[in-house]
Design a protein around this motif. Structure first.
Motif, PDB file in Angstrom:
ATOM      1  N   HIS A 179     -84.710 -22.793 -55.749  1.00 42.82           N
ATOM      2  CA  HIS A 179     -84.171 -23.620 -56.360  1.00 42.82           C
ATOM      3  C   HIS A 179     -84.165 -22.225 -57.757  1.00 42.82           C
ATOM      4  CE1 HIS A 179     -84.057 -27.985 -56.016  1.00 42.82           C
ATOM      5  NE2 HIS A 179     -85.116 -28.011 -55.667  1.00 42.82           N
ATOM      6  N   ASN A 180     -85.458 -21.427 -58.089  1.00 46.43           N
ATOM      7  CA  ASN A 180     -85.067 -20.681 -59.163  1.00 46.43           C
ATOM      8  C   ASN A 180     -83.849 -19.873 -58.459  1.00 46.43           C
ATOM      9  OD1 ASN A 180     -87.001 -20.835 -61.168  1.00 46.43           O
ATOM     10  ND2 ASN A 180     -88.644 -21.267 -59.775  1.00 46.43           N
ATOM     11  N   ALA A 181     -84.350 -18.936 -57.072  1.00 44.55           N
ATOM     12  CA  ALA A 181     -83.783 -18.045 -56.437  1.00 44.55           C
ATOM     13  C   ALA A 181     -81.169 -18.705 -57.064  1.00 44.55           C
ATOM     14  CB  ALA A 181     -84.124 -17.280 -55.686  1.00 44.55           C
ATOM     15  N   GLY A 182     -81.312 -19.390 -56.719  1.00 39.81           N
ATOM     16  CA  GLY A 182     -80.289 -20.166 -57.660  1.00 39.81           C
ATOM     17  C   GLY A 182     -79.407 -20.054 -55.894  1.00 39.81           C
ATOM     18  N   ILE A 183     -80.317 -20.154 -54.887  1.00 38.80           N
ATOM     19  CA  ILE A 183     -79.615 -20.591 -53.245  1.00 38.80           C
ATOM     20  C   ILE A 183     -78.893 -21.673 -53.256  1.00 38.80           C
ATOM     21  CG2 ILE A 183     -80.211 -21.002 -51.479  1.00 38.80           C
ATOM     22  CD1 ILE A 183     -81.309 -18.556 -52.438  1.00 38.80           C
ATOM     23  N   TYR A 184     -78.950 -22.778 -54.087  1.00 38.08           N
ATOM     24  CA  TYR A 184     -77.432 -23.957 -53.504  1.00 38.08           C
ATOM     25  C   TYR A 184     -77.109 -24.564 -55.111  1.00 38.08           C
ATOM     26  CZ  TYR A 184     -80.585 -24.928 -49.364  1.00 38.08           C
ATOM     27  OH  TYR A 184     -81.049 -24.135 -48.564  1.00 38.08           O
ATOM     28  N   ASP A 185     -75.756 -24.537 -55.119  1.00 38.19           N
ATOM     29  CA  ASP A 185     -75.006 -24.391 -56.113  1.00 38.19           C
ATOM     30  C   ASP A 185     -75.667 -26.403 -56.194  1.00 38.19           C
ATOM     31  OD1 ASP A 185     -73.624 -23.924 -58.835  1.00 38.19           O
ATOM     32  OD2 ASP A 185     -71.743 -25.265 -57.673  1.00 38.19           O
ATOM     33  N   GLY A 186     -76.306 -26.604 -57.890  1.00 40.74           N
ATOM     34  CA  GLY A 186     -76.580 -28.019 -57.864  1.00 40.74           C
ATOM     35  C   GLY A 186     -77.073 -28.053 -59.603  1.00 40.74           C
ATOM     36  N   TYR A 187     -77.955 -28.957 -60.042  1.00 37.75           N
ATOM     37  CA  TYR A 187     -78.571 -29.396 -61.088  1.00 37.75           C
ATOM     38  C   TYR A 187     -79.273 -28.356 -61.388  1.00 37.75           C
ATOM     39  CZ  TYR A 187     -80.822 -32.100 -64.730  1.00 37.75           C
ATOM     40  OH  TYR A 187     -80.669 -32.419 -65.997  1.00 37.75           O
ATOM     41  N   THR A 188     -79.815 -27.430 -61.091  1.00 36.40           N
ATOM     42  CA  THR A 188     -81.182 -26.799 -61.313  1.00 36.40           C
ATOM     43  C   THR A 188     -80.531 -25.174 -61.325  1.00 36.40           C
ATOM     44  OG1 THR A 188     -82.033 -26.011 -58.691  1.00 36.40           O
ATOM     45  CG2 THR A 188     -82.896 -27.851 -60.203  1.00 36.40           C
ATOM     46  N   ALA A 189     -79.389 -25.295 -60.729  1.00 37.72           N
ATOM     47  CA  ALA A 189     -78.466 -23.923 -60.376  1.00 37.72           C
ATOM     48  C   ALA A 189     -78.737 -23.267 -61.795  1.00 37.72           C
ATOM     49  CB  ALA A 189     -77.518 -23.423 -60.406  1.00 37.72           C
ATOM     50  N   LYS A 190     -77.832 -23.648 -63.267  1.00 42.76           N
ATOM     51  CA  LYS A 190     -77.711 -23.077 -64.274  1.00 42.76           C
ATOM     52  C   LYS A 190     -78.794 -23.588 -65.359  1.00 42.76           C
ATOM     53  CE  LYS A 190     -72.703 -23.620 -63.669  1.00 42.76           C
ATOM     54  NZ  LYS A 190     -71.608 -23.929 -63.674  1.00 42.76           N
ATOM     55  N   ARG A 191     -79.752 -24.422 -65.066  1.00 42.45           N
ATOM     56  CA  ARG A 191     -81.370 -24.577 -65.713  1.00 42.45           C
ATOM     57  C   ARG A 191     -82.063 -23.676 -65.613  1.00 42.45           C
ATOM     58  NH1 ARG A 191     -77.878 -28.396 -64.737  1.00 42.45           N
ATOM     59  NH2 ARG A 191     -77.648 -30.547 -67.336  1.00 42.45           N
ATOM     60  N   SER A 247     -85.647 -24.901 -67.518  1.00 40.38           N
ATOM     61  CA  SER A 247     -85.708 -24.497 -68.153  1.00 40.38           C
ATOM     62  C   SER A 247     -85.170 -24.938 -70.053  1.00 40.38           C
ATOM     63  CB  SER A 247     -84.582 -23.591 -68.326  1.00 40.38           C
ATOM     64  OG  SER A 247     -83.227 -23.403 -68.592  1.00 40.38           O
ATOM     65  N   ASP A 248     -84.685 -25.706 -69.368  1.00 41.69           N
ATOM     66  CA  ASP A 248     -83.208 -26.702 -71.043  1.00 41.69           C
ATOM     67  C   ASP A 248     -84.333 -27.915 -70.659  1.00 41.69           C
ATOM     68  OD1 ASP A 248     -82.915 -29.075 -68.492  1.00 41.69           O
ATOM     69  OD2 ASP A 248     -80.721 -28.631 -69.765  1.00 41.69           O
ATOM     70  N   GLY A 249     -85.817 -28.394 -70.301  1.00 40.88           N
ATOM     71  CA  GLY A 249     -86.576 -29.600 -69.913  1.00 40.88           C
ATOM     72  C   GLY A 249     -86.369 -30.645 -69.506  1.00 40.88           C
ATOM     73  N   SER A 250     -85.230 -30.699 -69.136  1.00 44.91           N
ATOM     74  CA  SER A 250     -85.242 -31.321 -68.029  1.00 44.91           C
ATOM     75  C   SER A 250     -85.242 -31.679 -67.170  1.00 44.91           C
ATOM     76  CB  SER A 250     -83.698 -31.818 -68.014  1.00 44.91           C
ATOM     77  OG  SER A 250     -82.841 -30.331 -67.137  1.00 44.91           O
ATOM     78  N   TYR A 251     -85.654 -32.811 -66.016  1.00 44.86           N
ATOM     79  CA  TYR A 251     -86.189 -32.733 -65.356  1.00 44.86           C
ATOM     80  C   TYR A 251     -85.644 -32.771 -63.438  1.00 44.86           C
ATOM     81  CZ  TYR A 251     -90.253 -33.294 -67.765  1.00 44.86           C
ATOM     82  OH  TYR A 251     -91.751 -33.293 -68.635  1.00 44.86           O
ATOM     83  N   TYR A 252     -86.221 -32.337 -62.040  1.00 41.42           N
ATOM     84  CA  TYR A 252     -85.015 -32.904 -61.263  1.00 41.42           C
ATOM     85  C   TYR A 252     -86.435 -33.464 -60.550  1.00 41.42           C
ATOM     86  CZ  TYR A 252     -82.738 -31.296 -56.969  1.00 41.42           C
ATOM     87  OH  TYR A 252     -82.221 -31.869 -55.483  1.00 41.42           O
ATOM     88  N   THR A 253     -85.625 -34.336 -59.841  1.00 43.40           N
ATOM     89  CA  THR A 253     -86.733 -35.190 -58.774  1.00 43.40           C
ATOM     90  C   THR A 253     -85.461 -34.898 -57.417  1.00 43.40           C
ATOM     91  OG1 THR A 253     -87.101 -36.680 -60.533  1.00 43.40           O
ATOM     92  CG2 THR A 253     -87.764 -36.831 -57.793  1.00 43.40           C
ATOM     93  N   SER A 277     -81.733 -37.005 -77.096  1.00 41.62           N
ATOM     94  CA  SER A 277     -80.721 -35.401 -76.779  1.00 41.62           C
ATOM     95  C   SER A 277     -80.960 -34.410 -75.665  1.00 41.62           C
ATOM     96  CB  SER A 277     -80.397 -35.114 -78.030  1.00 41.62           C
ATOM     97  OG  SER A 277     -81.826 -33.979 -78.577  1.00 41.62           O
ATOM     98  N   GLU A 278     -82.330 -35.167 -75.573  1.00 38.60           N
ATOM     99  CA  GLU A 278     -82.903 -34.318 -74.321  1.00 38.60           C
ATOM    100  C   GLU A 278     -82.003 -35.086 -72.966  1.00 38.60           C
ATOM    101  OE1 GLU A 278     -86.635 -32.970 -73.308  1.00 38.60           O
ATOM    102  OE2 GLU A 278     -86.974 -32.739 -76.497  1.00 38.60           O
ATOM    103  N   GLY A 279     -81.461 -33.879 -72.121  1.00 35.59           N
ATOM    104  CA  GLY A 279     -81.040 -34.448 -70.681  1.00 35.59           C
ATOM    105  C   GLY A 279     -81.792 -35.111 -69.794  1.00 35.59           C
ATOM    106  N   ASP A 280     -81.949 -35.464 -68.841  1.00 38.11           N
ATOM    107  CA  ASP A 280     -82.595 -35.935 -67.403  1.00 38.11           C
ATOM    108  C   ASP A 280     -81.527 -35.613 -65.895  1.00 38.11           C
ATOM    109  OD1 ASP A 280     -84.898 -36.790 -65.553  1.00 38.11           O
ATOM    110  OD2 ASP A 280     -84.634 -38.358 -66.946  1.00 38.11           O
ATOM    111  N   GLY A 281     -82.476 -34.437 -65.765  1.00 37.93           N
ATOM    112  CA  GLY A 281     -80.765 -34.802 -63.948  1.00 37.93           C
ATOM    113  C   GLY A 281     -81.793 -35.795 -63.135  1.00 37.93           C
ATOM    114  N   SER A 282     -82.878 -36.290 -62.899  1.00 35.71           N
ATOM    115  CA  SER A 282     -83.227 -36.761 -62.650  1.00 35.71           C
ATOM    116  C   SER A 282     -83.764 -36.722 -61.053  1.00 35.71           C
ATOM    117  CB  SER A 282     -82.263 -38.516 -61.610  1.00 35.71           C
ATOM    118  OG  SER A 282     -81.853 -38.876 -62.531  1.00 35.71           O
TER     119      SER A 282
END
Length: 105
Positions: A31-43, A11-17, A100-105
């Motif tokens: 990922h969308n349900a926030g099952i795991y705490d990680g990069y996408t959990a807050k995005r 949602s912040d425009g960054s990418y997760y691989t 200035s956009e992040g990239d979570g890789s």
């Protein structure tokens, strides 16, 4: 065994691989349900923007690591299926634009 390498747009425009051995729809749901705490959990919410399927876990891991090392612009070319642009976008082959956009890789 099939293994899927995937790229998510957060949602912040960054990418997760990432990669998964389960069905991609189930993994995206996690990922969308926030099952795991990680990069996408807050995005969240996230959106699946790219996927490739491999027969070998070793090949999938290698591809995931390769993509994680790529610049944002190179990932966007892959997402757009612009394979011809990929060589020119290697870190040695172009001057990266400042962002200035992040990239979570």
């Amino acid at each position: 065994m099939e293994v899927t390498v995937y790229i998510l747009r957060c949602s912040d425009g960054s990418y997760y691989t990432g990669l998964t051995k389960q069905g991609i729809e189930a993994r995206v749901w996690e990922h969308n349900a926030g099952i795991y705490d990680g990069y996408t959990a807050k995005r969240r919410p996230i959106e699946l923007v790219f996927q490739e399927v491999y027969d070998s876990i070793i090949d999938a891991i290698a591809r995931e690591q390769q993509i994680k090392g790529w610049s944002r612009r190179k990932k966007e070319a892959l997402i757009a299926l612009d394979y011809e642009a990929l060589p020119a976008l290697s870190r040695r082959g172009f001057a990266p634009r400042k962002s200035s956009e992040g990239d979570g890789s």
